[in-house]
Write a protein that holds these residues in place. Structure first.
Motif, PDB file in Angstrom:
ATOM      1  N   VAL A 119       0.866  -1.187   0.000  1.00 43.70           N
ATOM      2  CA  VAL A 119       0.000   0.000   0.000  1.00 43.70           C
ATOM      3  C   VAL A 119       0.899   1.233   0.000  1.00 43.70           C
ATOM      4  O   VAL A 119       1.989   1.214   0.581  1.00 43.70           O
ATOM      5  CB  VAL A 119      -0.923   0.042   1.251  1.00 43.70           C
ATOM      6  CG1 VAL A 119      -2.100  -0.908   1.099  1.00 43.70           C
ATOM      7  CG2 VAL A 119      -0.150  -0.275   2.529  1.00 43.70           C
ATOM      8  N   LEU A 157      -6.233  -3.473   4.410  1.00 48.81           N
ATOM      9  CA  LEU A 157      -5.418  -2.606   3.561  1.00 48.81           C
ATOM     10  C   LEU A 157      -5.337  -1.215   4.187  1.00 48.81           C
ATOM     11  O   LEU A 157      -4.261  -0.601   4.239  1.00 48.81           O
ATOM     12  CB  LEU A 157      -6.031  -2.515   2.160  1.00 48.81           C
ATOM     13  CG  LEU A 157      -6.156  -3.843   1.386  1.00 48.81           C
ATOM     14  CD1 LEU A 157      -6.900  -3.623   0.077  1.00 48.81           C
ATOM     15  CD2 LEU A 157      -4.788  -4.448   1.131  1.00 48.81           C
ATOM     16  N   GLN A 179      -9.265   5.418  -1.097  1.00 47.35           N
ATOM     17  CA  GLN A 179      -8.561   4.563  -2.047  1.00 47.35           C
ATOM     18  C   GLN A 179      -8.511   5.236  -3.420  1.00 47.35           C
ATOM     19  O   GLN A 179      -9.522   5.777  -3.882  1.00 47.35           O
ATOM     20  CB  GLN A 179      -9.275   3.215  -2.159  1.00 47.35           C
ATOM     21  CG  GLN A 179      -8.364   2.117  -2.653  1.00 47.35           C
ATOM     22  CD  GLN A 179      -9.080   0.779  -2.831  1.00 47.35           C
ATOM     23  OE1 GLN A 179      -9.591   0.473  -3.898  1.00 47.35           O
ATOM     24  NE2 GLN A 179      -9.124  -0.012  -1.772  1.00 47.35           N
ATOM     25  N   TYR A 223      -6.298   3.972  -6.464  1.00 52.32           N
ATOM     26  CA  TYR A 223      -6.158   3.087  -7.609  1.00 52.32           C
ATOM     27  C   TYR A 223      -5.199   1.963  -7.214  1.00 52.32           C
ATOM     28  O   TYR A 223      -4.330   2.160  -6.372  1.00 52.32           O
ATOM     29  CB  TYR A 223      -5.554   3.851  -8.800  1.00 52.32           C
ATOM     30  CG  TYR A 223      -5.660   3.138 -10.118  1.00 52.32           C
ATOM     31  CD1 TYR A 223      -6.878   3.099 -10.794  1.00 52.32           C
ATOM     32  CD2 TYR A 223      -4.558   2.523 -10.702  1.00 52.32           C
ATOM     33  CE1 TYR A 223      -6.984   2.446 -12.019  1.00 52.32           C
ATOM     34  CE2 TYR A 223      -4.660   1.868 -11.932  1.00 52.32           C
ATOM     35  CZ  TYR A 223      -5.880   1.844 -12.575  1.00 52.32           C
ATOM     36  OH  TYR A 223      -5.980   1.202 -13.778  1.00 52.32           O
ATOM     37  N   THR A 224      -5.348   0.806  -7.861  1.00 50.44           N
ATOM     38  CA  THR A 224      -4.403  -0.281  -7.629  1.00 50.44           C
ATOM     39  C   THR A 224      -3.490  -0.430  -8.839  1.00 50.44           C
ATOM     40  O   THR A 224      -3.962  -0.634  -9.953  1.00 50.44           O
ATOM     41  CB  THR A 224      -5.153  -1.590  -7.320  1.00 50.44           C
ATOM     42  OG1 THR A 224      -5.861  -1.398  -6.089  1.00 50.44           O
ATOM     43  CG2 THR A 224      -4.185  -2.756  -7.166  1.00 50.44           C
ATOM     44  N   ILE A 250      -1.802  -0.937  -3.745  1.00 50.28           N
ATOM     45  CA  ILE A 250      -3.086  -0.267  -3.594  1.00 50.28           C
ATOM     46  C   ILE A 250      -2.771   1.117  -3.043  1.00 50.28           C
ATOM     47  O   ILE A 250      -2.235   1.257  -1.941  1.00 50.28           O
ATOM     48  CB  ILE A 250      -4.027  -1.033  -2.638  1.00 50.28           C
ATOM     49  CG1 ILE A 250      -4.311  -2.419  -3.211  1.00 50.28           C
ATOM     50  CG2 ILE A 250      -5.340  -0.286  -2.438  1.00 50.28           C
ATOM     51  CD1 ILE A 250      -3.559  -3.523  -2.542  1.00 50.28           C
ATOM     52  N   TYR A 304      -3.565   5.123  -1.897  1.00 51.68           N
ATOM     53  CA  TYR A 304      -4.566   5.920  -1.176  1.00 51.68           C
ATOM     54  C   TYR A 304      -4.170   7.377  -1.266  1.00 51.68           C
ATOM     55  O   TYR A 304      -3.003   7.694  -1.480  1.00 51.68           O
ATOM     56  CB  TYR A 304      -4.602   5.494   0.297  1.00 51.68           C
ATOM     57  CG  TYR A 304      -5.247   4.137   0.496  1.00 51.68           C
ATOM     58  CD1 TYR A 304      -6.572   4.030   0.893  1.00 51.68           C
ATOM     59  CD2 TYR A 304      -4.530   2.970   0.266  1.00 51.68           C
ATOM     60  CE1 TYR A 304      -7.180   2.796   1.057  1.00 51.68           C
ATOM     61  CE2 TYR A 304      -5.133   1.725   0.418  1.00 51.68           C
ATOM     62  CZ  TYR A 304      -6.452   1.647   0.824  1.00 51.68           C
ATOM     63  OH  TYR A 304      -7.052   0.420   0.971  1.00 51.68           O
ATOM     64  N   TYR A 345     -12.613  -0.806  -7.541  1.00 51.31           N
ATOM     65  CA  TYR A 345     -12.186  -0.692  -6.148  1.00 51.31           C
ATOM     66  C   TYR A 345     -11.457  -1.978  -5.783  1.00 51.31           C
ATOM     67  O   TYR A 345     -11.719  -3.024  -6.360  1.00 51.31           O
ATOM     68  CB  TYR A 345     -13.417  -0.534  -5.258  1.00 51.31           C
ATOM     69  CG  TYR A 345     -13.121  -0.112  -3.834  1.00 51.31           C
ATOM     70  CD1 TYR A 345     -12.795   1.218  -3.551  1.00 51.31           C
ATOM     71  CD2 TYR A 345     -13.160  -1.030  -2.792  1.00 51.31           C
ATOM     72  CE1 TYR A 345     -12.520   1.615  -2.256  1.00 51.31           C
ATOM     73  CE2 TYR A 345     -12.889  -0.637  -1.490  1.00 51.31           C
ATOM     74  CZ  TYR A 345     -12.577   0.689  -1.230  1.00 51.31           C
ATOM     75  OH  TYR A 345     -12.305   1.087   0.050  1.00 51.31           O
ATOM     76  N   THR A 346     -10.560  -1.906  -4.819  1.00 50.94           N
ATOM     77  CA  THR A 346      -9.891  -3.105  -4.341  1.00 50.94           C
ATOM     78  C   THR A 346     -10.447  -3.469  -2.970  1.00 50.94           C
ATOM     79  O   THR A 346     -10.399  -2.670  -2.037  1.00 50.94           O
ATOM     80  CB  THR A 346      -8.376  -2.901  -4.296  1.00 50.94           C
ATOM     81  OG1 THR A 346      -7.932  -2.707  -5.630  1.00 50.94           O
ATOM     82  CG2 THR A 346      -7.671  -4.110  -3.689  1.00 50.94           C
ATOM     83  N   ILE A 379      -9.246  -7.082  -6.764  1.00 49.69           N
ATOM     84  CA  ILE A 379      -9.311  -5.844  -7.518  1.00 49.69           C
ATOM     85  C   ILE A 379     -10.505  -5.981  -8.452  1.00 49.69           C
ATOM     86  O   ILE A 379     -10.527  -6.852  -9.325  1.00 49.69           O
ATOM     87  CB  ILE A 379      -8.007  -5.583  -8.309  1.00 49.69           C
ATOM     88  CG1 ILE A 379      -6.830  -5.468  -7.345  1.00 49.69           C
ATOM     89  CG2 ILE A 379      -8.123  -4.305  -9.128  1.00 49.69           C
ATOM     90  CD1 ILE A 379      -5.956  -6.679  -7.284  1.00 49.69           C
TER      91      ILE A 379
END
Lengths: 230, 230
Positions: free
Chosen positions: A11, A52, A73, A75-76, A92, A94, B75-76, B92
């Motif tokens: 993260v 997370l 959040q 994007y991953t 992930i 934030y 979203y994850t 994800i």
């Protein structure tokens, strides 16, 4: 099945702060390889038994000594399978908005330094963190058009000129002050105080507070703000 | 470091389709435990050497036999460390809008069936897939206020009544047809054809096409659409 999967989960956080009338982001200097001595976003690997969100909050405490109330959040990142030279790592990401003056930064664990950087004057960043930061900025600038955000960046009580200055710093372009004032006031989310603050050479400006509860109720009801700046 | 991390990475997709004037979502029936025989979103574990996006596209091909051009990350999900009974798995999630009539569904690999379900008539879903579906719906309904989306759900050529009907089906409430028509036309994104289509008992309605290139150019320029429906 999943026994032959070797993907690791990290993260990272883009924390925006407002300092000296400019938008800043929080960076840490890496203590260890593969990017020893490089600046990067605060972040790290998630523990098996933590959420997370708990993971990113912990990394911010450990690496920069700050506690952030609200992390959204972003994007991953996991399409580039080689974004980390050590292993396949997805991140992930934030983002958060904080009042930079409220915090004393303190680096520890994987970080040897923690510092605010003006967003137009960032150092070269480790990994794909420049791209993550760019996406967070884009999101912030998009969001500001349909949600009256950014009050977290200011002191609890602020003047209209301060609010205008903040929005100008975020958007990086001049805004139409009269339209902006009219639009923001029309949401009925600012609470007038009886206090005034002297601004430069002009006459004192009234101090306002943001009506957080009312804002949350409006958001929960699906209200759209639609703020135009030009 | 990360050698003691045992988190697994999955991808899931909420694919919206428009069928019989109603909004649908694509579900598959699980072939294996721990939710054998349950309906779920298409999805599965990511391979070490494939991007997240390639992973979700592959799962859609394998489990439902469909190829989706555009998948947007939603979203994850990874805050509930017990969302999968087998192991710590984060998902994800992606969403897509497709023209349901263009596809012939064909279940394979982990799926024994693939089927469109009307969004108001979903079966009980495996894992936290009801929550993921709910978030995708919320995102779709929010997005429709500031982006003229949904054209992917229709045929290449469509009438205004068809477009209104689609927006009504997505929002699940009546829209002000006159305002909607005026607003949509003001974006100058619809191309009039010379063709007409007979609608029920009324007079024939003109067929339009969506100007995809112009739309993409507008989006890239940071244009905000601000569509009000009521």
């Amino acid at each position: 099945m999943f026994d032959d999967q070797h993907i690791k989960v990290a993260v990272d956080a883009v924390v925006f702060g407002y300092k000296d009338l400019k938008l800043h982001t929080l960076l840490i200097k890496q203590k260890y390889s593969p990017f020893q001595g490089w600046w990067s976003l605060p972040g790290g690997f998630v523990k098996d038994d933590e959420s997370l969100l708990a993971g990113v909050a912990r990394e911010l405490r450990e690496e920069a000594g700050i506690t952030v109330n609200y992390l959204e959040q972003l994007y991953t990142f996991g399409d580039d399978v080689k974004r980390d030279p050590r292993a396949r790592v997805i991140s992930i990401s934030y983002f958060a908005l904080v009042n930079a003056d409220q915090f004393t930064l303190k680096a520890d664990t994987d970080a040897i330094e923690a510092q605010w950087f003006e967003i137009n004057d960032l150092p070269e960043l480790a990994y794909d963190h420049a791209r993550i930061t760019e996406m967070a900025l884009t999101r912030l600038r998009a969001k500001i058009h349909y949600q009256p955000i950014g009050f977290n960046l200011l002191n609890k009580e602020f003047t209209f000129p301060e609010l205008e200055q903040l929005y100008t710093a975020i958007l990086q372009k001049p805004i139409d002050r009269r339209n902006f004032r009219k639009k923001i006031l029309s949401f009925d989310l600012l609470v007038e105080t009886n206090k005034f603050q002297k601004e430069g050479s002009g006459r004192p400006a009234k101090l306002y507070r943001f009506h957080t509860q009312k804002y949350q109720a409006l958001m929960a009801s699906g209200f759209y703000f639609e703020i135009k700046f030009a």
